[in-house]
Design an enzyme around this catalytic site. Structure first.
Site, PDB file in Angstrom:
ATOM      1  CG  HIS A 132      -0.141  -0.241   2.416  1.00 35.41           C
ATOM      2  ND1 HIS A 132       0.116  -1.432   3.074  1.00 35.41           N
ATOM      3  CD2 HIS A 132       0.096   0.740   3.608  1.00 35.41           C
ATOM      4  CE1 HIS A 132       0.922  -1.358   4.187  1.00 35.41           C
ATOM      5  NE2 HIS A 132       0.519   0.011   4.387  1.00 35.41           N
ATOM      6  CG  MET A 133       1.939   3.112  -3.252  1.00 31.04           C
ATOM      7  SD  MET A 133       3.651   3.203  -3.139  1.00 31.04           S
ATOM      8  CE  MET A 133       3.685   5.058  -3.670  1.00 31.04           C
TER       9      MET A 133
END
Ligand SMILES: [Zn+2]
Length: 173
Positions: A132-133
């Site tokens: 996840h960013m």
């Protein structure tokens, strides 16, 4: 921003996910991943805090933010490593990050935007199994403020307001 400030900010990101991540690991890979559960929770709504989704990617408001508008952009599929993404997933993830930045800028008019990922436990990832960013707005001199409030949970009303702002500002095709 000082290096110390950045370290404190990134350390803050990891803390609130530790308990959840530990539970996830105990139950087996992907079995009970909080990000997979969110991905399976349906279309974007203020209830699941998903701001946008495509077939391969979704963006969700971080339930434990360190700034208003703190978004997490990730593949729908349970993938832990960049190299495990298909070309389509990789391109779509970047498209999601690009839109997230645009939405944050439109909704909050910040002085700057942080975007990044913690890859692996050693890098500070609380949920290393589901890539996840982080994308979040920053303001000049906000580091001390954020350090002060780190650990304070934002009220649901505030998350709802943040969701409304970002959902409204999200760039459409
Ligand atoms: Zn997952």
């Amino acid at each position: 921003m000082s290096e110390t400030g950045l370290e404190q900010l990134w350390a803050g990101w990891r803390r609130d996910y530790v308990v959840t991540a530990t539970e996830s690991i105990r139950r087996g890979p992907g079995d009970d991943c909080v990000f997979c559960r969110i991905a399976a929770s349906g279309p974007p709504s203020v209830d699941n805090l998903i701001v946008w989704r495509s077939e391969l990617t979704y963006a969700v408001l971080n339930a434990y933010p360190y700034a208003s508008g703190h978004l997490l952009v990730m593949p729908v599929r349970h993938v832990g490593e960049l190299g495990a993404l298909s070309e389509s997933e990789s391109a779509d993830l970047w498209d999601g990050v690009r839109r997230a930045v645009a939405a944050i800028v439109a909704a909050y008019d910040p002085d700057g935007v942080n975007m990044g990922a913690n890859l692996g436990h050693a890098a500070g990832a609380g949920i290393p199994d589901h890539l996840h960013m982080h994308v979040l707005p920053r303001w000049s001199g906000d580091t001390n403020f954020m350090t002060t409030v780190a650990g304070v949970r934002v009220m649901p009303e505030s998350l709802a307001v943040g969701w409304e702002r970002l959902h409204t500002s999200w760039p459409r095709d």
